[in-house]
Design a protein around this motif. Structure first.
Motif, PDB file in Angstrom:
ATOM      1  N   UNK A  83       0.836  -1.207   0.000  1.00 29.80           N
ATOM      2  CA  UNK A  83       0.000   0.000   0.000  1.00 29.80           C
ATOM      3  C   UNK A  83       0.870   1.257   0.000  1.00 29.80           C
ATOM      4  N   UNK A  84       1.964   1.231   0.765  1.00 28.16           N
ATOM      5  CA  UNK A  84       2.863   2.385   0.791  1.00 28.16           C
ATOM      6  C   UNK A  84       3.551   2.576  -0.559  1.00 28.16           C
ATOM      7  N   UNK A  85       3.915   1.470  -1.203  1.00 31.86           N
ATOM      8  CA  UNK A  85       4.496   1.566  -2.550  1.00 31.86           C
ATOM      9  C   UNK A  85       3.509   2.169  -3.538  1.00 31.86           C
ATOM     10  N   UNK A  86       2.246   1.780  -3.417  1.00 34.91           N
ATOM     11  CA  UNK A  86       1.213   2.344  -4.301  1.00 34.91           C
ATOM     12  C   UNK A  86       1.101   3.860  -4.072  1.00 34.91           C
ATOM     13  N   UNK A  87       1.156   4.272  -2.804  1.00 31.73           N
ATOM     14  CA  UNK A  87       1.100   5.699  -2.496  1.00 31.73           C
ATOM     15  C   UNK A  87       2.322   6.425  -3.067  1.00 31.73           C
ATOM     16  N   UNK A  88       3.498   5.822  -2.937  1.00 32.82           N
ATOM     17  CA  UNK A  88       4.699   6.431  -3.503  1.00 32.82           C
ATOM     18  C   UNK A  88       4.588   6.565  -5.018  1.00 32.82           C
ATOM     19  N   UNK A  89       4.023   5.558  -5.675  1.00 27.70           N
ATOM     20  CA  UNK A  89       3.837   5.635  -7.137  1.00 27.70           C
ATOM     21  C   UNK A  89       2.861   6.760  -7.493  1.00 27.70           C
ATOM     22  N   UNK A  90       1.816   6.926  -6.676  1.00 27.26           N
ATOM     23  CA  UNK A  90       0.877   8.028  -6.893  1.00 27.26           C
ATOM     24  C   UNK A  90       1.597   9.364  -6.742  1.00 27.26           C
ATOM     25  N   UNK A  91       2.414   9.491  -5.701  1.00 27.73           N
ATOM     26  CA  UNK A  91       3.181  10.721  -5.496  1.00 27.73           C
ATOM     27  C   UNK A  91       4.059  11.000  -6.715  1.00 27.73           C
ATOM     28  N   UNK A  92       4.686   9.956  -7.233  1.00 27.02           N
ATOM     29  CA  UNK A  92       5.565  10.134  -8.391  1.00 27.02           C
ATOM     30  C   UNK A  92       4.786  10.615  -9.609  1.00 27.02           C
ATOM     31  N   UNK A  93       3.614  10.034  -9.837  1.00 27.92           N
ATOM     32  CA  UNK A  93       2.839  10.366 -11.041  1.00 27.92           C
ATOM     33  C   UNK A  93       2.039  11.655 -10.905  1.00 27.92           C
ATOM     34  N   UNK A  94       1.486  11.875  -9.716  1.00 29.20           N
ATOM     35  CA  UNK A  94       0.610  13.033  -9.490  1.00 29.20           C
ATOM     36  C   UNK A  94       0.969  13.713  -8.171  1.00 29.20           C
ATOM     37  N   UNK A  95       2.119  14.341  -8.089  1.00 29.70           N
ATOM     38  CA  UNK A  95       2.559  14.889  -6.802  1.00 29.70           C
ATOM     39  C   UNK A  95       1.614  15.933  -6.205  1.00 29.70           C
ATOM     40  N   UNK A  96       0.984  16.733  -7.034  1.00 30.08           N
ATOM     41  CA  UNK A  96       0.088  17.762  -6.485  1.00 30.08           C
ATOM     42  C   UNK A  96      -1.222  17.162  -5.972  1.00 30.08           C
ATOM     43  N   UNK A  97      -1.715  16.142  -6.645  1.00 29.83           N
ATOM     44  CA  UNK A  97      -2.941  15.477  -6.190  1.00 29.83           C
ATOM     45  C   UNK A  97      -2.686  14.733  -4.886  1.00 29.83           C
ATOM     46  N   UNK A  98      -1.531  14.111  -4.764  1.00 31.60           N
ATOM     47  CA  UNK A  98      -1.213  13.313  -3.576  1.00 31.60           C
ATOM     48  C   UNK A  98      -0.854  14.170  -2.369  1.00 31.60           C
ATOM     49  N   UNK A  99      -0.470  15.410  -2.603  1.00 32.60           N
ATOM     50  CA  UNK A  99      -0.037  16.287  -1.497  1.00 32.60           C
ATOM     51  C   UNK A  99      -1.158  16.469  -0.484  1.00 32.60           C
ATOM     52  N   UNK A 100      -0.802  16.395   0.786  1.00 34.13           N
ATOM     53  CA  UNK A 100      -1.765  16.588   1.867  1.00 34.13           C
ATOM     54  C   UNK A 100      -2.041  18.086   1.959  1.00 34.13           C
ATOM     55  N   UNK A 101      -3.285  18.460   1.835  1.00 31.71           N
ATOM     56  CA  UNK A 101      -3.643  19.868   1.897  1.00 31.71           C
ATOM     57  C   UNK A 101      -3.829  20.271   3.359  1.00 31.71           C
ATOM     58  N   UNK A 102      -3.231  21.386   3.720  1.00 24.23           N
ATOM     59  CA  UNK A 102      -3.423  21.915   5.066  1.00 24.23           C
ATOM     60  C   UNK A 102      -4.869  22.383   5.196  1.00 24.23           C
ATOM     61  N   UNK A 103      -5.501  21.986   6.259  1.00 30.11           N
ATOM     62  CA  UNK A 103      -6.891  22.403   6.479  1.00 30.11           C
ATOM     63  C   UNK A 103      -6.925  23.759   7.140  1.00 30.11           C
ATOM     64  N   UNK A 104      -7.921  24.539   6.778  1.00 31.87           N
ATOM     65  CA  UNK A 104      -8.077  25.843   7.397  1.00 31.87           C
ATOM     66  C   UNK A 104      -8.762  25.678   8.735  1.00 31.87           C
ATOM     67  N   UNK A 105      -8.424  26.495   9.702  1.00 31.55           N
ATOM     68  CA  UNK A 105      -9.089  26.394  11.010  1.00 31.55           C
ATOM     69  C   UNK A 105     -10.576  26.697  10.883  1.00 31.55           C
ATOM     70  N   UNK A 106     -11.360  25.990  11.661  1.00 32.93           N
ATOM     71  CA  UNK A 106     -12.824  26.200  11.637  1.00 32.93           C
ATOM     72  C   UNK A 106     -13.150  27.578  12.169  1.00 32.93           C
ATOM     73  N   UNK A 107     -14.204  28.197  11.569  1.00 36.33           N
ATOM     74  CA  UNK A 107     -14.610  29.550  11.997  1.00 36.33           C
ATOM     75  C   UNK A 107     -15.717  29.479  12.998  1.00 36.33           C
TER      76      UNK A 107
END
Length: 107
Positions: A83-107
């Motif tokens: 599963x980790x290898x699959x995630x690494x392959x995703x990062x390699x192919x689509x680095x922006x899609x795989x990137x963890x987005x910082x969540x904004x603080x709740x208002x």
């Protein structure tokens, strides 16, 4: 191999197997000098991280991989799971899609 071949092989002792292997000219053991010249393949995580021109800290933070885990992979102390290898392959192919987005603080 035939069933008889398998039966003969299963009946061999470890010493007989070693002797048979050493008598095969195409199957000689490597010398210590040859072993010393062999290089380990670069870890997949390091290849991908270098391709993205990221430090291990930045890669860890961007993709949610614990830094200790990433370092263990890159030092050959641990291997990524399938599963980790699959995630690494995703990062390699689509680095922006795989990137963890910082969540904004709740208002």
């Amino acid at each position: 191999m035939t069933a008889d071949d398998w039966r003969r092989q299963r009946a061999m002792t470890d010493d007989e197997i070693t002797t048979a292997a050493l008598s095969d000219p195409d199957n000689q053991p490597i010398t210590p000098e040859q072993a010393a010249a062999l290089k380990r393949p670069r870890p997949v995580s390091k290849v991908i991280r270098n391709k993205l021109r990221m430090t291990s800290q930045a890669f860890s933070e961007a993709y949610g991989i614990p830094l200790d885990t990433l370092r263990a992979w890159e030092r050959h102390e641990a291997e990524p799971t399938p599963a980790e290898l699959a995630y690494l392959k995703l990062i390699e192919r689509e680095p922006e899609i795989a990137r963890i987005k910082a969540t904004e603080p709740a208002k």
